[in-house]
Scaffold this active site. Structure first.
Site, short mmCIF file in Angstrom:
data_model
loop_
_atom_site.label_atom_id
_atom_site.label_comp_id
_atom_site.label_asym_id
_atom_site.label_seq_id
_atom_site.Cartn_x
_atom_site.Cartn_y
_atom_site.Cartn_z
N SER A 46 -48.00 -30.22 10.79
CA SER A 46 -48.13 -30.16 12.30
C SER A 46 -46.97 -29.88 12.65
O SER A 46 -45.91 -30.72 12.79
CB SER A 46 -48.83 -31.16 12.47
OG SER A 46 -49.26 -31.17 13.90
N GLU A 47 -46.53 -28.45 13.28
CA GLU A 47 -45.12 -28.35 13.54
C GLU A 47 -44.75 -29.13 14.72
O GLU A 47 -43.27 -29.19 14.88
CB GLU A 47 -45.08 -26.87 13.86
CG GLU A 47 -45.86 -26.31 14.99
CD GLU A 47 -47.07 -25.68 14.87
OE1 GLU A 47 -47.64 -26.35 13.77
OE2 GLU A 47 -47.48 -24.86 15.62
N ASN A 48 -45.47 -29.67 15.37
CA ASN A 48 -44.79 -30.56 16.67
C ASN A 48 -44.36 -31.83 16.08
O ASN A 48 -43.70 -32.56 16.61
CB ASN A 48 -45.92 -31.12 17.60
CG ASN A 48 -47.22 -31.74 17.01
OD1 ASN A 48 -47.60 -31.15 15.93
ND2 ASN A 48 -47.46 -32.92 17.34
N SER A 88 -38.67 -29.99 11.52
CA SER A 88 -39.81 -29.45 11.55
C SER A 88 -39.67 -27.95 11.21
O SER A 88 -40.30 -27.32 10.36
CB SER A 88 -40.79 -29.74 12.65
OG SER A 88 -42.18 -29.16 12.39
#
Lengths: 219, 236
Positions: A46-48, A88
């Site tokens: 989840s790139e956040n 990330s």
């Protein structure tokens, strides 16, 4: 009538192997998680801010500090690792993400991808998409083959690019295509369609694999 | 210090970084203080425009706007530098009205541009955006982009991104300013510390120095100029 998006998601889920670290985009790509084989271990990015996404939260499981990149409250696996945005996207650009699955507005036969902006229309922004398609080891596009009949797989993209020559594979309701140095190679075709129909729905020349197979799906 | 004291030096036209991703991890009491102060013509550097009242849709929707969304409610933003402007509808509304402009930067590039400003780098080289509008359009200060080729691979040269203030929301901090952000609230909060002339934090929990294991904290308090008490965990 077949659920075409479910068909695409089911086929895409067969592309992963045990241990893969994978990013699924918003929309159809998110559905891919529903079809992941249970006997292999996949870690969703989840790139956040974390590796180890599980599922949408309920009132009981909700934690206000945990959202996915679409802003939905989600739960995480016990092996989750949280990180900041710099780390990330370091994982992304560094080639540590095995595959990213996204939708597209246009894909060209050389692998150029356009999926972030239509000039003159309301702009959302690229978010993490440009980084993901540039950095992930494999870029898999899941989408309906045409936009209400209009070609999306083209000789050249007409819209501004998300990245050049980044797409490795396209999965649509009609079949599975690989981007090669010689253009688009169809490796699987769904039994509902003929080669002629698939070619007519495509804006560039399709090449057919010698061992062309029926699309490996249940519907 | 109080939130009012923390924003006392913010003037019309300044550039402000705000931590958070769709408002998760955004310092709400500092946004409230900016609204109360009523500064205008701000340039905001953030991942996105926060949330509007009623977002996200469904059972978990907020009754009020959140994060940068509060500043948009009061037309305080002239320009936003962000990776995504599609969630809070006020961004596109104010762009259509001609009162707001934007510069879009890919999320990973945005983080590294900010980090470069905080940690003394002259810029960064990233493969992201090569051959796209990120290469052909000018940057946030109207400068042309440079392409650098290293051992046959092309990269965009991206300049550091600096601001007057960084407003950050830690989960835990000590009274020296050492801080950490829990779970998915880290996002831009870590790189923004030190990327501005003034870094202000608004932690949910403030501890005495030495009260917690120093390893609790991820970011050095030497970067922090002001600590504001009173931030609360977001309530659904």
């Amino acid at each position: 009538m077949a659920d075409l998006k479910a068909r695409i998601a089911e086929r895409c889920a067969k592309e992963f192997k045990d241990g893969d670290f994978v990013n699924l985009g918003i929309g159809l790509p998110t559905q891919v998680a529903d079809y992941m084989p249970l006997d292999i271990e996949i870690t969703l990015h989840s790139e956040n801010g974390f590796a180890g996404l599980d599922e949408l939260a309920t009132q009981e499981t909700l934690d206000v500090d945990i959202i996915n990149s679409g802003g939905q409250y989600v739960t995480v696996l016990p092996r989750v690792k949280y990180f900041d945005t710099a780390d990330s996207f370091g994982l992304v650009r560094g080639g540590h993400v095995a595959a990213t699955v996204l939708g597209a507005m246009e894909v060209a036969e050389n692998g150029d991808l356009a999926n972030w902006i239509v000039p003159g229309k309301k702009v959302a922004g690229m978010g993490g998409a440009m980084d993901l398609v540039t950095g992930a080891k494999r870029v898999i596009i899941t989408m309906l083959h045409t936009q209400k009949g209009a070609h999306k797989i083209l000789k050249e993209c007409t819209l501004p690019l998300t990245a050049e020559k980044c797409v490795d594979m396209i999965i649509t309701e009609m079949g599975v295509m690989k981007i090669t140095d010689n253009g688009i190679l169809v490796t699987e075709i769904h039994p509902d369609y003929t080669k002629e129909e698939m070619q007519a729905a495509t804006g560039c020349e399709l090449h057919w694999a010698e061992d062309l197979k029926p699309m490996d799906v249940s519907q | 210090m109080t939130a009012q004291e923390a924003v006392a030096g913010v003037k019309d036209g300044m550039t402000i970084m705000v931590g958070g991703f769709l408002a998760t991890g955004s310092p709400e009491i500092l946004m409230d203080a900016l609204v109360e102060k009523g500064v205008k013509h701000l340039t905001i550097i953030a991942n996105d425009g926060g949330l509007d009242a009623g977002q996200p849709g469904g059972e978990f929707a907020g009754k009020t706007s959140r994060g940068v969304g509060k500043l948009l409610d009061h037309h305080m933003v002239d320009h936003i530098i962000a990776s995504h402007i599609g969630v809070n509808p006020k961004l596109n509304e104010q762009f259509a009205e001609g009162t707001l402009t934007y510069t879009l930067v890919p999320q990973g590039t945005l983080a590294e541009k900010i980090r470069a400003a905080a940690y003394g780098l002259g810029g960064i080289l990233t493969p992201t955006g090569v051959g796209t509008m990120m290469q052909t359009e000018k940057d946030e200060l109207g400068r042309d982009k440079k392409v650098v080729e290293i051992e046959g691979k092309k990269y965009l040269f991206e300049m550091p991104l600096h601001a007057d203030y960084s407003f950050i929301r830690p989960t835990k901090a000590d009274k020296f300013g050492n801080f950490m952000c829990a779970k998915a609230t880290k996002n831009f909060n870590y790189v923004m510390a030190g990327a501005s002339d003034h870094t202000i934090i608004a932690p949910e929990f403030l501890y005495e120095i030495g009260e917690l294991d120093p390893d609790t904290y991820d970011v050095a308090g030497v970067l922090v100029e002001g600590i504001v008490e009173g931030e609360k965990k977001w309530q659904i």
